[in-house]
Design a protein around this motif. Structure first.
Motif, PDB file in Angstrom:
ATOM      1  N   THR A  64       0.829  -1.209   0.000  1.00  0.00           N
ATOM      2  CA  THR A  64       0.000   0.000   0.000  1.00  0.00           C
ATOM      3  C   THR A  64       0.862   1.257   0.000  1.00  0.00           C
ATOM      4  O   THR A  64       0.500   2.250  -0.623  1.00  0.00           O
ATOM      5  CB  THR A  64      -1.001   0.014   1.171  1.00  0.00           C
ATOM      6  OG1 THR A  64      -0.309  -0.157   2.408  1.00  0.00           O
ATOM      7  CG2 THR A  64      -2.045  -1.071   1.016  1.00  0.00           C
ATOM      8  N   THR A 124      -5.862  -1.314   0.534  1.00  0.00           N
ATOM      9  CA  THR A 124      -5.581  -1.187  -0.888  1.00  0.00           C
ATOM     10  C   THR A 124      -6.742  -0.497  -1.600  1.00  0.00           C
ATOM     11  O   THR A 124      -6.533   0.385  -2.437  1.00  0.00           O
ATOM     12  CB  THR A 124      -5.309  -2.567  -1.515  1.00  0.00           C
ATOM     13  OG1 THR A 124      -4.294  -3.226  -0.752  1.00  0.00           O
ATOM     14  CG2 THR A 124      -4.857  -2.449  -2.951  1.00  0.00           C
ATOM     15  N   GLU A 125      -7.939  -0.893  -1.249  1.00  0.00           N
ATOM     16  CA  GLU A 125      -9.119  -0.264  -1.840  1.00  0.00           C
ATOM     17  C   GLU A 125      -9.141   1.239  -1.541  1.00  0.00           C
ATOM     18  O   GLU A 125      -9.465   2.054  -2.409  1.00  0.00           O
ATOM     19  CB  GLU A 125     -10.368  -0.938  -1.259  1.00  0.00           C
ATOM     20  CG  GLU A 125     -11.604  -0.781  -2.078  1.00  0.00           C
ATOM     21  CD  GLU A 125     -12.728  -1.627  -1.517  1.00  0.00           C
ATOM     22  OE1 GLU A 125     -13.635  -1.061  -0.878  1.00  0.00           O
ATOM     23  OE2 GLU A 125     -12.690  -2.858  -1.717  1.00  0.00           O
ATOM     24  N   LEU A 149      -9.402  -3.325  -7.592  1.00  0.00           N
ATOM     25  CA  LEU A 149      -8.733  -4.341  -6.770  1.00  0.00           C
ATOM     26  C   LEU A 149      -9.117  -5.748  -7.229  1.00  0.00           C
ATOM     27  O   LEU A 149      -8.259  -6.624  -7.369  1.00  0.00           O
ATOM     28  CB  LEU A 149      -9.087  -4.136  -5.296  1.00  0.00           C
ATOM     29  CG  LEU A 149      -8.480  -5.115  -4.302  1.00  0.00           C
ATOM     30  CD1 LEU A 149      -6.957  -5.065  -4.361  1.00  0.00           C
ATOM     31  CD2 LEU A 149      -8.979  -4.807  -2.904  1.00  0.00           C
ATOM     32  N   ASN A 153      -6.492  -8.443  -8.783  1.00  0.00           N
ATOM     33  CA  ASN A 153      -6.267  -9.736  -8.124  1.00  0.00           C
ATOM     34  C   ASN A 153      -6.619 -10.895  -9.041  1.00  0.00           C
ATOM     35  O   ASN A 153      -5.900 -11.900  -9.097  1.00  0.00           O
ATOM     36  CB  ASN A 153      -7.061  -9.829  -6.826  1.00  0.00           C
ATOM     37  CG  ASN A 153      -6.454  -9.024  -5.707  1.00  0.00           C
ATOM     38  OD1 ASN A 153      -5.281  -8.663  -5.743  1.00  0.00           O
ATOM     39  ND2 ASN A 153      -7.244  -8.723  -4.697  1.00  0.00           N
TER      40      ASN A 153
END
Length: 189
Positions: A64, A124-125, A149, A153
């Motif tokens: 992050t 992260t979001e 995200l 992923n």
């Protein structure tokens, strides 16, 4: 600044787990691979679960932090996102399987991994949402952050399985085009 003994052991553990996987490795079994003793691992991390919690925290904090730095360095968040994908895909060769293995631990409800959703998904979001907020409204920024995200992923997972980096790179480019159009459309409204 030279990292202390705990940080050095943590870095070695992350590298080992990335190469070999976590599986059911005990501190006793791990210690020789790190050039230390079970006693020192217990001293610094308390338990296997404490070590795995530290691994998760460090990997997420580093990820992050790097993402936020990219968004700070690039005026265009889509260029930052493209660079983030490149770095993530390059790093996935070493750390991707570990990330997904620890994610499965969270899905199985392992205590040391229970905060993985908070640390991985939420942090992260939030970094993605922060970048989108400069271009669109709050609600759209949140939705696009979660979508970004999830797509990232998913593409990392696919790339690790089929090794088709070119297909994933092309999908990222298409995703950037779609999201840029969505953001521009939102800005016009």
């Amino acid at each position: 600044m030279t990292p202390g003994p705990r940080e050095q052991l943590l870095d070695k553990a992350i590298t080992h787990f990335a190469r070999e996987g976590v599986r059911d490795t005990s501190l006793r079994g791990l210690a020789p691979h790190l050039g230390t003793s079970q006693r020192m691992l217990s001293y610094h991390f308390g338990s296997r679960e404490g070590l795995l919690t530290a691994v998760i925290d460090k990997v997420v904090a580093d990820t992050t932090s790097a993402l936020r730095t990219l968004f700070d360095e690039h005026a265009d968040p889509f260029e930052a996102g493209r660079e983030n994908w490149r770095r993530a895909a390059d790093g996935a060769r070493l750390f991707g399987a570990l990330f997904f293995e620890l994610s499965s631990h969270a899905m199985y409800g392992k205590d040391y991994a229970r905060d993985l959703g908070q640390t991985v998904v939420t942090r992260t979001e939030e970094a993605f949402a922060e970048a989108y907020r400069s271009r669109t409204d709050e609600a759209t920024a949140r939705v696009l952050a979660r979508l970004t995200l999830a797509v990232g992923n998913g593409l990392l997972f696919s790339t690790l399985i089929d090794a088709d980096r070119a297909a994933s790179d092309a999908a990222v480019e298409e995703f950037i085009t779609l999201v840029r159009a969505r953001v521009e459309s939102s800005a016009r409204q």
